[in-house]
Design an enzyme around this catalytic site. Sequence first.
Site, PDB file in Angstrom:
ATOM      1  N   GLY A   1       0.670  -1.407  -0.228  1.00  9.91           N
ATOM      2  CA  GLY A   1      -0.271  -0.033   0.107  1.00  9.91           C
ATOM      3  C   GLY A   1       0.700   1.587  -0.108  1.00  9.91           C
ATOM      4  O   GLY A   1       1.574   1.051   0.633  1.00  9.91           O
TER       5      GLY A   1
ATOM      6  N   THR B   1      -4.042  -1.770   8.366  1.00 14.22           N
ATOM      7  CA  THR B   1      -5.160  -1.326   7.938  1.00 14.22           C
ATOM      8  C   THR B   1      -6.386  -1.534   8.767  1.00 14.22           C
ATOM      9  O   THR B   1      -6.534  -2.709   9.797  1.00 14.22           O
ATOM     10  CB  THR B   1      -5.716  -2.490   6.826  1.00 14.22           C
ATOM     11  OG1 THR B   1      -4.066  -2.368   5.928  1.00 14.22           O
ATOM     12  CG2 THR B   1      -6.534  -2.071   6.046  1.00 14.22           C
TER      13      THR B   1
ATOM     14  N   ASN C   1     -12.009  -3.937   3.336  1.00 12.51           N
ATOM     15  CA  ASN C   1     -10.093  -4.590   3.754  1.00 12.51           C
ATOM     16  C   ASN C   1     -10.249  -6.381   4.132  1.00 12.51           C
ATOM     17  O   ASN C   1      -8.746  -6.105   3.665  1.00 12.51           O
ATOM     18  CB  ASN C   1     -10.700  -3.578   4.879  1.00 12.51           C
ATOM     19  CG  ASN C   1     -10.658  -1.796   4.431  1.00 12.51           C
ATOM     20  OD1 ASN C   1     -10.069  -2.007   3.144  1.00 12.51           O
ATOM     21  ND2 ASN C   1      -9.897  -1.138   5.372  1.00 12.51           N
TER      22      ASN C   1
ATOM     23  N   HIS D   1      -8.211  -0.983  19.102  1.00  8.39           N
ATOM     24  CA  HIS D   1      -7.288   0.216  18.579  1.00  8.39           C
ATOM     25  C   HIS D   1      -9.088   0.984  18.904  1.00  8.39           C
ATOM     26  O   HIS D   1     -10.128   0.631  18.322  1.00  8.39           O
ATOM     27  CB  HIS D   1      -7.624  -0.286  17.106  1.00  8.39           C
ATOM     28  CG  HIS D   1      -6.881   0.937  16.346  1.00  8.39           C
ATOM     29  ND1 HIS D   1      -5.864   1.841  17.468  1.00  8.39           N
ATOM     30  CD2 HIS D   1      -6.730   1.161  15.413  1.00  8.39           C
ATOM     31  CE1 HIS D   1      -5.442   3.018  17.121  1.00  8.39           C
ATOM     32  NE2 HIS D   1      -5.637   2.837  15.357  1.00  8.39           N
TER      33      HIS D   1
ATOM     34  N   ARG E   1      -0.375   9.271  21.189  1.00  9.90           N
ATOM     35  CA  ARG E   1      -1.244  10.471  20.661  1.00  9.90           C
ATOM     36  C   ARG E   1      -1.702  10.643  23.040  1.00  9.90           C
ATOM     37  O   ARG E   1      -1.745  12.357  23.259  1.00  9.90           O
ATOM     38  CB  ARG E   1      -2.726  10.221  20.620  1.00  9.90           C
ATOM     39  CG  ARG E   1      -3.234  10.041  18.599  1.00  9.90           C
ATOM     40  CD  ARG E   1      -4.107   9.627  18.508  1.00  9.90           C
ATOM     41  NE  ARG E   1      -3.812   9.429  16.821  1.00  9.90           N
ATOM     42  CZ  ARG E   1      -4.711   8.937  15.653  1.00  9.90           C
ATOM     43  NH1 ARG E   1      -4.992   7.615  16.772  1.00  9.90           N
ATOM     44  NH2 ARG E   1      -4.234   8.934  15.030  1.00  9.90           N
TER      45      ARG E   1
HETATM   46  N1  APR Z   1      -3.306  -4.115  -2.813  1.00  6.09           N
HETATM   47  C1  APR Z   1      -2.226  -3.659  -3.228  1.00  6.09           C
HETATM   48  N2  APR Z   1      -2.601  -1.773  -2.515  1.00  6.09           N
HETATM   49  C2  APR Z   1      -4.185  -1.417  -2.008  1.00  6.09           C
HETATM   50  C3  APR Z   1      -5.017  -2.522  -2.524  1.00  6.09           C
HETATM   51  C4  APR Z   1      -4.678  -4.023  -2.647  1.00  6.09           C
HETATM   52  N3  APR Z   1      -4.958  -5.265  -2.941  1.00  6.09           N
HETATM   53  N4  APR Z   1      -6.172  -2.749  -2.479  1.00  6.09           N
HETATM   54  C5  APR Z   1      -5.422  -1.354  -2.497  1.00  6.09           C
HETATM   55  N5  APR Z   1      -4.452  -0.597  -2.187  1.00  6.09           N
HETATM   56  C6  APR Z   1      -3.586   0.249  -2.255  1.00  6.09           C
HETATM   57  C7  APR Z   1      -4.550   1.757  -3.168  1.00  6.09           C
HETATM   58  O1  APR Z   1      -4.187   1.905  -4.094  1.00  6.09           O
HETATM   59  C8  APR Z   1      -3.671   2.858  -1.619  1.00  6.09           C
HETATM   60  O2  APR Z   1      -2.856   3.313  -2.733  1.00  6.09           O
HETATM   61  O3  APR Z   1      -3.936   0.918  -0.695  1.00  6.09           O
HETATM   62  C9  APR Z   1      -4.030   2.410  -1.104  1.00  6.09           C
HETATM   63  C10 APR Z   1      -4.577   2.846   0.450  1.00  6.09           C
HETATM   64  O4  APR Z   1      -4.115   4.218   0.424  1.00  6.09           O
HETATM   65  P1  APR Z   1      -4.411   5.843   1.797  1.00  6.09           P
HETATM   66  O5  APR Z   1      -6.054   5.059   0.501  1.00  6.09           O
HETATM   67  O6  APR Z   1      -4.223   6.551   0.817  1.00  6.09           O
HETATM   68  O7  APR Z   1      -5.393   5.499   2.620  1.00  6.09           O
HETATM   69  P2  APR Z   1      -4.014   5.648   3.876  1.00  6.09           P
HETATM   70  O8  APR Z   1      -4.974   6.460   4.244  1.00  6.09           O
HETATM   71  O9  APR Z   1      -2.872   5.170   3.403  1.00  6.09           O
HETATM   72  O10 APR Z   1      -4.661   4.479   5.309  1.00  6.09           O
HETATM   73  C11 APR Z   1      -4.091   2.559   5.638  1.00  6.09           C
HETATM   74  O11 APR Z   1      -4.061   2.341   7.310  1.00  6.09           O
HETATM   75  O12 APR Z   1      -4.122   3.556   9.314  1.00  6.09           O
HETATM   76  C12 APR Z   1      -5.272   2.493   8.533  1.00  6.09           C
HETATM   77  O13 APR Z   1      -7.329   3.311   8.209  1.00  6.09           O
HETATM   78  C13 APR Z   1      -6.181   3.716   7.365  1.00  6.09           C
HETATM   79  O14 APR Z   1      -7.188   1.184   6.621  1.00  6.09           O
HETATM   80  C14 APR Z   1      -6.833   2.500   6.446  1.00  6.09           C
HETATM   81  C15 APR Z   1      -4.729   2.272   6.270  1.00  6.09           C
END
Ligand code: APR
Length: 314
Positions: free
Chosen positions: A12, A122, A98, A178, A154
């Site tokens: 991600g 996640t 998710n 969490h 925090r």
């Molecule tokens: N495989 C790889 N990457 C993926 C997949 C997958 N199957 N599905 C989604 N992604 C990628 C998306 O393309 C995106 O770049 O996961 C990334 C998620 O990034 P953001 O939407 O920016 O989310 P972010 O703020 O990084 O949070 C990610 O962490 O803290 C937790 O609650 C938050 O669940 C969330 C996670």
Amino acid sequence: MPFRRKKISVIGSGQVGATCALMLASRGVGDVVLLDINLGSAKGKALDILQTAAVQLFDSQVQGTADYADTAGSDVVVVTAGSPRRPGLTRDDLLSINAHVVASCCREIKKHSPQAVVIIVTNPLDAMCFVAKRELDFPRERVLGMAGILDSSRFRTFVALELGVSVRDVQALVMGGHGDSMVPMPRHCFVGGVPLTELLEPARIEALVERARRGGDEIVKLLETGSAFYAPAASVVQMAESILRDQRRVLPCAALLEGEFGVSGLFVGVPCVLGGRGLEKVCEIKLDAAERTAFDYSVGRVQALVDDLARLGL
Ligand code: APR
């Protein structure tokens, strides 16, 4: 044996993942592979991070990819892939989306990095850890969730602001699930060695606890699009560094409990020793009556999330 640098894969390349990659590379913890289904995002951000090396002076390699073969043999894998909370998306929708994402990532991790320690980020975290453990089928030492460090950082921040002292001298422990069912433990919070309970009235402590509990929501409201990422990423890096450098730091993390604190089969935030093997030890501490009640309530909330997974056939 030829020298081999540590390898960390971050799945991600969104806000949390890319920030993790930047911090891991900057701290020289090891070489970083940033993977996303969006290849351009992974490659572009990895290249951008790599180009900070000349200024920040680090030697870590940073590679962007959409191919798990590039993550092969990782020592630590961080899973941040998933969909963020969005207006119109129900809790069940998010859980379902998710859970599928985390399960698919973990199948690939198992194939390509069977010896890795996996850190789940996640959300909803406690349920995603459960899904990850099931898919990976790794020993519990190598499946952990990042939550407690963030929740406690925090709380520590708010205590430091309230007292006008350095956050470095504020130690705190947060347990349980969490988010809003987390269990801050004011009795185990110290400011330069002095118990917090001697420095602040119970009502003030409760107000700070409440703000920490809602810490994620406060940021979501301010940002309007997206959720917190700097502090979550920094918390992941602390866990990864303790594992990769075998620091044996005592950090609150989501770990699979096997009887500790009277809980079995659930991921719950507890104080953990993190070292070269991943989870080296769960530190069991005595809870007083009020802490026990709050902890049991929090464990109930984690159980409800796991029940939701079953109800949705996930
Ligand atoms: N495989 C790889 N990457 C993926 C997949 C997958 N199957 N599905 C989604 N992604 C990628 C998306 O393309 C995106 O770049 O996961 C990334 C998620 O990034 P953001 O939407 O920016 O989310 P972010 O703020 O990084 O949070 C990610 O962490 O803290 C937790 O609650 C938050 O669940 C969330 C996670």
